[in-house]
Design a protein around this motif. Structure first.
Motif, PDB file in Angstrom:
ATOM      1  N   THR A   1     -20.035  67.015  -3.323  1.00 57.06           N
ATOM      2  CA  THR A   1     -19.875  67.478  -1.947  1.00 57.06           C
ATOM      3  C   THR A   1     -18.507  67.091  -1.398  1.00 57.06           C
ATOM      4  OG1 THR A   1     -22.261  67.233  -1.611  1.00 57.06           O
ATOM      5  CG2 THR A   1     -20.899  67.409   0.359  1.00 57.06           C
ATOM      6  N   ALA A   2     -18.091  65.848  -1.669  1.00 59.80           N
ATOM      7  CA  ALA A   2     -16.775  65.412  -1.209  1.00 59.80           C
ATOM      8  C   ALA A   2     -15.669  66.252  -1.842  1.00 59.80           C
ATOM      9  CB  ALA A   2     -16.582  63.935  -1.536  1.00 59.80           C
ATOM     10  N   ALA A   3     -15.820  66.570  -3.127  1.00 64.15           N
ATOM     11  CA  ALA A   3     -14.805  67.384  -3.800  1.00 64.15           C
ATOM     12  C   ALA A   3     -14.742  68.789  -3.228  1.00 64.15           C
ATOM     13  CB  ALA A   3     -15.108  67.433  -5.299  1.00 64.15           C
ATOM     14  N   ILE A   4     -15.908  69.374  -2.932  1.00 68.17           N
ATOM     15  CA  ILE A   4     -15.936  70.717  -2.348  1.00 68.17           C
ATOM     16  C   ILE A   4     -15.313  70.712  -0.960  1.00 68.17           C
ATOM     17  CG2 ILE A   4     -17.462  72.542  -1.502  1.00 68.17           C
ATOM     18  CD1 ILE A   4     -19.409  71.783  -3.739  1.00 68.17           C
ATOM     19  N   GLN A   5     -15.641  69.679  -0.177  1.00 64.63           N
ATOM     20  CA  GLN A   5     -15.131  69.640   1.195  1.00 64.63           C
ATOM     21  C   GLN A   5     -13.614  69.466   1.216  1.00 64.63           C
ATOM     22  OE1 GLN A   5     -17.325  67.242   3.870  1.00 64.63           O
ATOM     23  NE2 GLN A   5     -15.879  67.438   5.549  1.00 64.63           N
ATOM     24  N   VAL A   6     -13.098  68.590   0.377  1.00 63.71           N
ATOM     25  CA  VAL A   6     -11.658  68.338   0.385  1.00 63.71           C
ATOM     26  C   VAL A   6     -10.902  69.420  -0.387  1.00 63.71           C
ATOM     27  CG1 VAL A   6      -9.853  66.716  -0.316  1.00 63.71           C
ATOM     28  CG2 VAL A   6     -11.997  65.859   0.655  1.00 63.71           C
ATOM     29  N   GLY A   7     -11.411  69.789  -1.547  1.00 63.39           N
ATOM     30  CA  GLY A   7     -10.664  70.693  -2.409  1.00 63.39           C
ATOM     31  C   GLY A   7     -10.756  72.161  -2.033  1.00 63.39           C
ATOM     32  N   LEU A   8     -11.930  72.596  -1.500  1.00 64.11           N
ATOM     33  CA  LEU A   8     -12.117  74.020  -1.249  1.00 64.11           C
ATOM     34  C   LEU A   8     -12.167  74.382   0.231  1.00 64.11           C
ATOM     35  CD1 LEU A   8     -14.820  74.832  -3.959  1.00 64.11           C
ATOM     36  CD2 LEU A   8     -12.333  75.040  -4.125  1.00 64.11           C
TER      37      LEU A   8
ATOM     38  N   TRP B   1     -16.168  78.852   5.571  1.00 65.70           N
ATOM     39  CA  TRP B   1     -16.419  77.798   4.579  1.00 65.70           C
ATOM     40  C   TRP B   1     -17.706  77.003   4.858  1.00 65.70           C
ATOM     41  CZ3 TRP B   1     -16.748  73.219   7.117  1.00 65.70           C
ATOM     42  CH2 TRP B   1     -16.122  73.133   8.360  1.00 65.70           C
ATOM     43  N   ALA B   2     -18.110  76.964   6.130  1.00 58.68           N
ATOM     44  CA  ALA B   2     -19.231  76.095   6.507  1.00 58.68           C
ATOM     45  C   ALA B   2     -20.576  76.589   5.987  1.00 58.68           C
ATOM     46  CB  ALA B   2     -19.296  75.958   8.024  1.00 58.68           C
ATOM     47  N   SER B   3     -20.721  77.887   5.741  1.00 53.05           N
ATOM     48  CA  SER B   3     -22.016  78.427   5.317  1.00 53.05           C
ATOM     49  C   SER B   3     -22.503  77.800   4.018  1.00 53.05           C
ATOM     50  CB  SER B   3     -21.911  79.952   5.160  1.00 53.05           C
ATOM     51  OG  SER B   3     -21.617  80.565   6.395  1.00 53.05           O
ATOM     52  N   GLY B   4     -21.602  77.599   3.089  1.00 56.19           N
ATOM     53  CA  GLY B   4     -22.007  77.010   1.814  1.00 56.19           C
ATOM     54  C   GLY B   4     -21.900  75.504   1.775  1.00 56.19           C
ATOM     55  N   LEU B   5     -20.902  74.944   2.483  1.00 55.59           N
ATOM     56  CA  LEU B   5     -20.673  73.496   2.409  1.00 55.59           C
ATOM     57  C   LEU B   5     -21.785  72.691   3.067  1.00 55.59           C
ATOM     58  CD1 LEU B   5     -18.813  71.131   1.702  1.00 55.59           C
ATOM     59  CD2 LEU B   5     -17.659  71.485   3.911  1.00 55.59           C
TER      60      LEU B   5
ATOM     61  N   ARG C   1      -8.936  75.901   4.409  1.00 56.16           N
ATOM     62  CA  ARG C   1      -9.402  77.099   5.101  1.00 56.16           C
ATOM     63  C   ARG C   1      -9.576  76.893   6.599  1.00 56.16           C
ATOM     64  NH1 ARG C   1     -14.117  78.896   0.753  1.00 56.16           N
ATOM     65  NH2 ARG C   1     -12.741  79.105  -1.066  1.00 56.16           N
ATOM     66  N   LEU C   2      -9.249  75.724   7.107  1.00 55.35           N
ATOM     67  CA  LEU C   2      -9.390  75.463   8.534  1.00 55.35           C
ATOM     68  C   LEU C   2      -8.320  76.231   9.304  1.00 55.35           C
ATOM     69  CD1 LEU C   2     -10.036  71.596   8.490  1.00 55.35           C
ATOM     70  CD2 LEU C   2     -11.706  73.453   8.569  1.00 55.35           C
ATOM     71  N   THR C   3      -8.747  76.990  10.303  1.00 50.42           N
ATOM     72  CA  THR C   3      -7.805  77.812  11.064  1.00 50.42           C
ATOM     73  C   THR C   3      -7.904  77.648  12.570  1.00 50.42           C
ATOM     74  OG1 THR C   3      -9.372  79.656  11.027  1.00 50.42           O
ATOM     75  CG2 THR C   3      -7.728  79.585   9.260  1.00 50.42           C
ATOM     76  N   ASP C   4      -8.997  77.049  13.051  1.00 49.38           N
ATOM     77  CA  ASP C   4      -9.160  76.937  14.493  1.00 49.38           C
ATOM     78  C   ASP C   4      -9.715  75.561  14.853  1.00 49.38           C
ATOM     79  OD1 ASP C   4     -11.696  77.122  13.546  1.00 49.38           O
ATOM     80  OD2 ASP C   4     -12.200  79.012  14.521  1.00 49.38           O
ATOM     81  N   THR C   5      -9.659  75.248  16.138  1.00 42.40           N
ATOM     82  CA  THR C   5     -10.096  73.929  16.621  1.00 42.40           C
ATOM     83  C   THR C   5     -11.592  73.682  16.406  1.00 42.40           C
ATOM     84  OG1 THR C   5      -8.331  73.882  18.256  1.00 42.40           O
ATOM     85  CG2 THR C   5     -10.194  72.404  18.620  1.00 42.40           C
ATOM     86  N   PRO C   6     -12.492  74.618  16.734  1.00 41.28           N
ATOM     87  CA  PRO C   6     -13.926  74.362  16.478  1.00 41.28           C
ATOM     88  C   PRO C   6     -14.203  74.080  15.007  1.00 41.28           C
ATOM     89  CG  PRO C   6     -13.660  76.223  17.946  1.00 41.28           C
ATOM     90  CD  PRO C   6     -12.284  75.890  17.452  1.00 41.28           C
TER      91      PRO C   6
END
Length: 356
Positions: A20-27, A95-99, A31-36
């Motif tokens: 999970t940590a690898a997916i969150q950091v690596g993938l 990205w949040a749907s799968g993570l 992909r973060l584009t906005d403040t929310p």
């Protein structure tokens, strides 16, 4: 759950945490584009750090922490998905749907039913948002359904696989423990059988000269001393047979065997027992009943036997109308006292199960 299964499940928790940590950091980070989205990402990262405090120490996440973390994960994923513009819902920015599902696995792995319900709820929230956009093309609708089911199926399969591996590990450990128990029981049985053979051989070795003397008439069966020796030998053999019986209360069973043989010789014997049965080692039972046999053999007409059991002490006592002539105290784990009471004799054998 046994220790082996706990270790296997602990290893699975760590593996899912690291994945999970690898997916969150690596993938997901790129992909973060906005403040929310950034706020939701930070919340998910915080939940992962909190869960790691227990997971990396091979412990399950406590239920209050897991429940709170799951609520935070669902809220963060909902914020991240529902604040995305419609045109970005079907791209890499969602990205949040799968993570989020992997975070739920880290938190709820030890509660499979709740974990599965949380995964379904999280994916439902994401799909509802995507269907909330006006989809006119059947291909887009099919793509949404396929992606959602694929992610949910993979995460659910991971959860099921972990549970199966954990169950198999527990069964294997239990089978190994059962083999060890059987081997231990077999060794004890063999040791007990060898001890019985040695004791029978020793008892027969002591009895054979007596039988030989009676056979060649060097011993007179009418002599009181010879009759006492015969009675003692018979009582010892009877008690030895009783020692090998499988009964709930071995001590009382062996005492009753001695009393029974005395009654067969014509003695009037009363037996009083108080207290609950307690485990007594075989060697200690021999020391408790040995003086009893000597006292019963020397009795002329009657005897009164008592067995007293308390939490920390066991006593076997007997009053007879015979004179044993024994004055020495017992040795080993059992203390034995003999006293003359006029024409009667009193014996008490005492064993402390909890030494001071």
């Amino acid at each position: 759950m046994n220790e082996t299964a706990d270790r296997v499940l602990g290893g699975c928790r760590i593996a899912v945490l690291l994945a999970t940590a690898a997916i969150q950091v690596g993938l997901s980070l790129a992909r973060l584009t906005d403040t929310p989205g950034r706020i939701a990402y930070a919340a998910l990262a915080g939940v992962l750090v909190v869960a790691a405090w227990w997971v990396l120490r091979w412990k399950p996440v406590p239920w209050p922490v897991a429940f709170t973390g799951a609520v935070v994960v669902l809220a963060a994923a909902t914020v991240a998905v529902w604040t995305l513009p419609p045109e970005r819902l079907f791209g890499d920015e969602n990205w949040a749907s799968g993570l989020a599902g992997w975070h739920l696995l880290v938190l709820l792995m030890d509660r499979p039913a709740i974990a599965m319900a949380a995964l379904v709820l999280q994916m439902t929230l994401a799909v509802v948002r995507q269907f909330g956009v006006e989809l006119t093309d059947r291909g887009e609708i099919g793509s949404v359904v396929i992606v959602a089911l694929s992610v949910l199926t993979f995460q659910a399969a991971t959860l099921a696989l972990i549970r199966v591996v954990n169950r198999r590990a527990g069964e294997a450990a239990e089978a190994s423990a059962e083999r060890d128990r059987q081997a231990h029981r077999k060794a004890l049985a063999e040791e007990r059988e060898a001890d019985q053979r040695n004791r029978f051989a020793g008892q027969l070795g002591a009895t054979l000269p007596l039988l030989a003397g009676l056979a060649d008439r060097t011993l007179d069966p009418r002599d009181d001393e010879v009759r006492r020796r015969c009675a003692l030998a018979a009582t010892q053999l009877r008690r030895l047979f009783a020692e090998n019986d499988d009964v709930p209360d071995p001590l009382l069973h062996e005492v009753s065997a001695c009393v029974d043989l005395a009654e067969r010789r014509g003695l009037t014997v009363t037996l009083a027992v108080s207290g609950e049965p307690a485990p007594v080692p075989t060697a200690v039972r021999r020391e408790l009943t040995g003086p009893l046999m000597t006292a019963l053999v020397t009795a002329r007409s009657h005897a009164r036997v008592s067995v007293l059991r308390t939490d920390d002490e066991i006593r076997v006592a007997v009053i007879t109308d015979g004179e044993t002539g024994v004055t020495a105290n017992g040795s080993g784990a059992v203390d034995v006292e003999w006293h003359a009471l006029g024409e009667r004799s009193w014996m008490e054998a005492k064993w402390r199960s909890r030494p001071n």
